[in-house]
Design a protein around this motif. Structure first.
Motif, mmCIF file in Angstrom:
data_model
loop_
_atom_site.group_PDB
_atom_site.id
_atom_site.type_symbol
_atom_site.label_atom_id
_atom_site.label_comp_id
_atom_site.label_asym_id
_atom_site.label_seq_id
_atom_site.Cartn_x
_atom_site.Cartn_y
_atom_site.Cartn_z
ATOM 1 N N SER A 52 97.582 -75.145 -4.015
ATOM 2 C CA SER A 52 97.552 -75.643 -2.639
ATOM 3 C C SER A 52 96.291 -75.266 -1.878
ATOM 4 C CB SER A 52 98.776 -75.131 -1.869
ATOM 5 O OG SER A 52 99.955 -75.667 -2.404
ATOM 6 N N ASP A 53 95.842 -74.028 -2.013
ATOM 7 C CA ASP A 53 94.720 -73.531 -1.217
ATOM 8 C C ASP A 53 93.655 -72.952 -2.141
ATOM 9 O OD1 ASP A 53 93.039 -72.556 0.719
ATOM 10 O OD2 ASP A 53 94.406 -71.013 1.472
ATOM 11 N N GLY A 76 91.345 -70.312 -0.405
ATOM 12 C CA GLY A 76 92.071 -69.073 -0.115
ATOM 13 C C GLY A 76 92.402 -68.290 -1.372
ATOM 14 N N ALA A 77 92.644 -69.007 -2.473
ATOM 15 C CA ALA A 77 92.946 -68.357 -3.754
ATOM 16 C C ALA A 77 91.686 -67.933 -4.486
ATOM 17 C CB ALA A 77 93.763 -69.295 -4.635
ATOM 18 N N GLN A 78 90.524 -68.192 -3.897
ATOM 19 C CA GLN A 78 89.217 -67.830 -4.452
ATOM 20 C C GLN A 78 88.935 -68.506 -5.793
ATOM 21 O OE1 GLN A 78 89.265 -63.487 -4.317
ATOM 22 N NE2 GLN A 78 88.506 -63.498 -2.220
ATOM 23 N N LEU A 79 89.427 -69.723 -5.926
ATOM 24 C CA LEU A 79 89.121 -70.506 -7.125
ATOM 25 C C LEU A 79 87.757 -71.155 -6.980
ATOM 26 C CD1 LEU A 79 92.591 -72.257 -7.622
ATOM 27 C CD2 LEU A 79 91.776 -70.117 -8.645
ATOM 28 N N VAL A 107 83.943 -74.709 -12.328
ATOM 29 C CA VAL A 107 85.304 -74.959 -11.838
ATOM 30 C C VAL A 107 85.372 -76.120 -10.850
ATOM 31 C CG1 VAL A 107 87.303 -73.942 -10.674
ATOM 32 C CG2 VAL A 107 85.823 -72.490 -12.083
ATOM 33 N N THR A 108 86.360 -76.972 -11.028
ATOM 34 C CA THR A 108 86.764 -77.963 -10.032
ATOM 35 C C THR A 108 88.261 -78.158 -10.202
ATOM 36 O OG1 THR A 108 86.280 -80.128 -9.049
ATOM 37 C CG2 THR A 108 86.365 -80.025 -11.459
ATOM 38 N N GLY A 109 88.841 -79.106 -9.472
ATOM 39 C CA GLY A 109 90.280 -79.291 -9.646
ATOM 40 C C GLY A 109 90.927 -80.125 -8.564
ATOM 41 N N LEU A 110 92.217 -79.886 -8.417
ATOM 42 C CA LEU A 110 93.038 -80.714 -7.541
ATOM 43 C C LEU A 110 93.954 -79.833 -6.701
ATOM 44 C CD1 LEU A 110 93.442 -83.900 -7.358
ATOM 45 C CD2 LEU A 110 95.614 -83.465 -8.482
ATOM 46 N N SER A 111 93.921 -80.028 -5.382
ATOM 47 C CA SER A 111 94.803 -79.302 -4.465
ATOM 48 C C SER A 111 96.037 -80.141 -4.165
ATOM 49 C CB SER A 111 94.058 -78.998 -3.161
ATOM 50 O OG SER A 111 94.968 -78.613 -2.140
ATOM 51 N N ASP A 112 97.184 -79.487 -4.114
ATOM 52 C CA ASP A 112 98.420 -80.180 -3.729
ATOM 53 C C ASP A 112 98.932 -79.602 -2.404
ATOM 54 O OD1 ASP A 112 99.217 -77.702 -4.670
ATOM 55 O OD2 ASP A 112 101.077 -78.448 -5.553
ATOM 56 N N LEU A 113 98.004 -79.414 -1.457
ATOM 57 C CA LEU A 113 98.389 -78.855 -0.162
ATOM 58 C C LEU A 113 99.472 -79.713 0.476
ATOM 59 C CD1 LEU A 113 97.908 -76.718 2.020
ATOM 60 C CD2 LEU A 113 96.199 -78.255 3.011
ATOM 61 N N SER A 117 106.384 -63.564 -2.028
ATOM 62 C CA SER A 117 105.310 -63.009 -1.208
ATOM 63 C C SER A 117 104.082 -62.620 -2.029
ATOM 64 C CB SER A 117 105.823 -61.784 -0.438
ATOM 65 O OG SER A 117 106.360 -60.822 -1.334
ATOM 66 N N GLY A 118 104.209 -62.619 -3.346
ATOM 67 C CA GLY A 118 103.075 -62.302 -4.206
ATOM 68 C C GLY A 118 102.320 -63.528 -4.677
ATOM 69 N N GLU A 119 102.758 -64.703 -4.279
ATOM 70 C CA GLU A 119 102.099 -65.939 -4.696
ATOM 71 C C GLU A 119 101.181 -66.415 -3.561
ATOM 72 O OE1 GLU A 119 103.348 -70.337 -6.341
ATOM 73 O OE2 GLU A 119 104.470 -68.591 -7.033
ATOM 74 N N THR A 120 99.886 -66.413 -3.817
ATOM 75 C CA THR A 120 98.891 -66.750 -2.796
ATOM 76 C C THR A 120 99.168 -68.084 -2.140
ATOM 77 O OG1 THR A 120 97.220 -65.534 -4.067
ATOM 78 C CG2 THR A 120 96.415 -67.039 -2.376
#
Length: 318
Positions: A114-115, A118-121, A132-138, A164-167
């Motif tokens: 999703s983010d 924020g997840a530092q990907l 790195v590239t990809g797809l967000s499902d925000l 609560s541990g999942e970014t």
């Protein structure tokens, strides 16, 4: 001389053979197996087939699940890097974080994260650079709040069931709080860090919230039936961000068709296999939203869906 010419000609032909004729490999991993993530995996594979990559013919498709364990996700990431496939496709934020941390060289196309910033990907969505590239499902969270309010106009408190541990889920919580505040709605948090804790976390919302809301959280979704049981017994309507969860007992969801998310991801993977650099490809956002409703679940949880909602649903489950 003639034999030397023929040998040179053959070597030239091999060197100029298009990428499609070269055997390639795509390694796919997910943090856990549940319908949405499985649909992403299948969509990736089908998109590659449409692009001319046939598993077992001109490419190898490898898949491993971390079974909900972040340590296993890291182990899979290291194994994949050691195997050196042409592209690695991590499905979900935890798997993506593990893979991105494990390699700076092998192309990575994350999906269902999703983010990503924020997840530092990645550092930017536009031409992220590197490997790195990809797809967000925000998720369209503001639309989720609006849907809940349309179905339950008197809602005052939304129970947020998450890991609560999942970014990904922490990022969505901030978005949810902002959207809910605009509607005068309070968010009540209840966390489960593993699937065995989901039922207890759901029970903790009984009497404290008017509805239960589950984001695209892999821990919760993998054990959704536990939350559904609590929702039915406690007459606490359960809404999700994952449309596949509605067939499993949630009242309604407005979200993506995750098979289509997988196909969108597979198109990016094919571009890389054909020579594009991942860092030159913008991070995409998943396209399209489906409204899925479950009339039977609504009755079990003590509510009736407005006809206007039922009429515009793209899929109805009775």
């Amino acid at each position: 001389m003639r034999s030397m010419f023929l040998a040179l000609l053959a070597a030239t032909a091999i060197a100029t053979t298009p990428t499609m004729a070269k055997d390639v490999s795509v390694a796919v991993t997910a943090i856990v197996e549940h319908p949405a993530l499985d649909a992403v995996r299948d969509g990736v594979k089908d998109a590659l087939a449409e692009a001319g990559y046939k598993d077992g013919e001109n490419y190898k498709f490898i898949y491993q699940s971390a079974q909900g364990n972040p340590a296993t996700a890291a182990q899979i990431a290291r194994q994949f890097v050691g195997d050196a496939p042409d592209v690695i496709v991590p499905i979900s934020t935890p798997s993506a974080q593990a893979v991105v941390a494990a390699t700076r060289d092998i192309p990575v196309v994350f999906t269902a994260a999703s983010d990503p910033i924020g997840a530092q990907l990645v550092k930017t969505m536009e031409k992220p650079g590197g490997n790195v590239t990809g797809l967000s499902d925000l998720s369209p969270v503001a639309e989720h709040v609006a849907l809940i309010k349309e179905i339950m106009p008197n809602v005052k408190k939304i129970g947020y069931l998450y890991n609560s541990g999942e970014t990904n889920s922490v990022s969505l919580l901030a978005v949810l709080k902002e959207a809910a505040a605009k509607e005068g709605i309070e968010i009540v948090e209840s966390a489960a860090t593993k699937s065995s804790e989901v039922k207890g976390a759901a029970q903790a919302l009984i009497g404290r919230a008017d509805v239960m809301y589950v984001p695209t959280d892999n821990t919760i979704v993998s054990a959704l039936e536990s939350a559904v049981t609590v929702a039915e017994e406690g007459k606490l309507p359960l809404f999700t961000a994952d449309t596949d969860s509605v067939t499993r007992g949630a009242v309604a969801a407005l979200g993506f068709n995750y098979y289509d998310v997988g196909k969108q991801t597979g198109v990016v993977v094919a571009r890389i296999l054909k020579g594009e650099k991942p860092g030159d490809i913008d991070v995409e956002v998943a396209k399209g939203t489906d409204l899925v409703v479950n009339l039977g679940a609504a009755k079990k949880m003590g509510i009736e869906l407005p006809q206007a909602v039922v009429d515009r649903a793209t899929k109805k489950i009775d």
